[in-house]
Design an enzyme around this catalytic site. Structure first.
Site, mmCIF file in Angstrom:
data_model
loop_
_atom_site.group_PDB
_atom_site.id
_atom_site.type_symbol
_atom_site.label_atom_id
_atom_site.label_comp_id
_atom_site.label_asym_id
_atom_site.label_seq_id
_atom_site.Cartn_x
_atom_site.Cartn_y
_atom_site.Cartn_z
ATOM 1 C CB SER A 8 3.087 0.177 2.391
ATOM 2 O OG SER A 8 2.818 -0.804 3.381
ATOM 3 C CG ASP A 35 -0.220 -3.098 3.522
ATOM 4 O OD1 ASP A 35 -1.076 -3.216 2.626
ATOM 5 O OD2 ASP A 35 0.910 -2.604 3.329
ATOM 6 C CG MET A 37 -1.711 -8.143 6.526
ATOM 7 S SD MET A 37 -0.073 -8.801 6.215
ATOM 8 C CE MET A 37 0.563 -7.569 5.065
ATOM 9 C CG HIS A 66 -4.447 -3.433 0.955
ATOM 10 N ND1 HIS A 66 -3.233 -3.921 0.513
ATOM 11 C CD2 HIS A 66 -5.382 -4.281 0.454
ATOM 12 C CE1 HIS A 66 -3.424 -4.998 -0.211
ATOM 13 N NE2 HIS A 66 -4.714 -5.249 -0.262
ATOM 14 C CG MET A 68 -4.385 -7.688 2.280
ATOM 15 S SD MET A 68 -2.596 -7.473 2.343
ATOM 16 C CE MET A 68 -2.514 -5.970 3.290
ATOM 17 C CG MET A 137 -3.056 -7.542 -4.274
ATOM 18 S SD MET A 137 -2.419 -6.217 -3.214
ATOM 19 C CE MET A 137 -0.856 -6.904 -2.650
ATOM 20 C CG PHE A 143 5.094 -11.847 4.028
ATOM 21 C CD1 PHE A 143 5.337 -11.927 5.400
ATOM 22 C CD2 PHE A 143 4.338 -12.845 3.427
ATOM 23 C CE1 PHE A 143 4.858 -13.000 6.150
ATOM 24 C CE2 PHE A 143 3.850 -13.925 4.168
ATOM 25 C CZ PHE A 143 4.114 -14.007 5.533
ATOM 26 C CG ASP A 175 -0.064 -3.033 -2.270
ATOM 27 O OD1 ASP A 175 1.119 -2.821 -1.958
ATOM 28 O OD2 ASP A 175 -0.954 -3.312 -1.443
ATOM 29 N N GLY A 177 6.226 -4.730 -4.589
ATOM 30 C CA GLY A 177 7.431 -4.775 -5.423
ATOM 31 C C GLY A 177 7.649 -3.554 -6.297
ATOM 32 N N GLY A 197 6.470 0.065 -0.045
ATOM 33 C CA GLY A 197 6.846 -0.131 1.347
ATOM 34 C C GLY A 197 8.348 -0.090 1.503
ATOM 35 C CB SER A 198 10.891 -2.762 1.204
ATOM 36 O OG SER A 198 10.405 -3.231 -0.031
ATOM 37 C CB ALA A 199 10.961 0.922 -2.870
#
Ligand code: DX5
Ligand code: ZN
Length: 224
Positions: A8, A35, A37, A66, A68, A137, A143, A175, A177, A197-199
């Site tokens: 992401s 993403d 938003m 995606h 949102m 989700m 976020f 999607d 965590g 994303g962050s990973a």
């Protein structure tokens, strides 16, 4: 079914977006997850259709949007026009989900339906046959970098059963965590497409991270 990894770009460094996209592509990413938003459906804002226009010039990978957003029927055509390959809309935001999904399919895009953590699987029972993938989700959207909600695993298992019972080949995208600690159980529960994303973008070596994700998912396959 082959498991896919979809970084992401919410967690990418936008100052060097071109390098970031090329780096995850070289590292073995399967899809690019975008993403979108609107500040209404979720308490955050990101980018509009222009991001797809830009990314389309940077990569051959499928662009997975995606949405949102509230009123997706107004927004979806703008992303199709810029070259999105896969588009997911939230069931909570659709007044006419059936019509919306059919329209996406008619544009030769893959159609996805997304569910917030509190939304029951029964809400998609009458549209699941139309979609290419369901987005479960595993955080409350808005976020990057949030903790995986543990009862999502049970939801994925029940969704996998629903898909099997109906004789469908629908993919399950998860999607939020997804990281080295959670990806194995997510894969084992029956998910096919891992958004991270962050990973990924927070790691120092994207290729190593994606490779370790694949290893964790494959190890997991062998134990089923
Ligand atoms: C959350 C977004 C996710 C997010 C995932 O609103 O839909 O795609 O970027 O980020 P991580 O992987 O950091 O939870
Ligand atoms: Zn997302």
């Amino acid at each position: 079914m082959m498991k896919l990894i979809a970084p992401s770009i919410l967690s990418a460094n936008l100052i060097i977006l071109e390098q970031e996209i090329k780096a995850v592509e070289a590292a073995g990413a399967d899809w690019i997850h975008i993403d979108v938003m609107d500040g209404h459906f979720v308490p955050n804002m990101t980018y509009g259709p222009v991001i797809v226009n830009v990314l389309r010039k940077l990569t051959q990978l499928p662009l997975d949007v995606h949405l949102m957003v509230d009123n997706p029927d107004v927004i979806v055509p703008l992303f199709v026009a810029e070259g999105a390959d896969c588009i997911s809309v939230h069931i909570e935001a659709c007044t006419h989900a059936h019509r919306m999904l059919q329209w996406i399919k008619d544009q030769k895009c893959q159609a996805g339906i997304a569910l917030n953590p509190a939304t029951p699987l029964s809400s998609i029972e009458w549209v699941i046959e139309m979609v290419d993938y369901v987005v479960v989700m595993s955080v409350n959207p808005g976020f990057a970098g949030q903790h995986f909600i543990p009862n999502t695993l049970e939801k994925i298992r029940l969704l996998r059963k629903m898909i099997l019972d109906k004789g469908l080949s629908t993919r399950i995208q998860v999607d939020g965590g997804v990281n080295p600690k959670t990806i194995q159980s997510v894969a084992q529960a029956g998910a096919d497409i891992m958004v991270a994303g962050s990973a990924i973008f927070g790691s120092s070596n994207y290729a190593e991270t994606i490779h370790s994700f694949r290893k964790l998912m494959r190890d997991n396959y062998e134990t089923i």
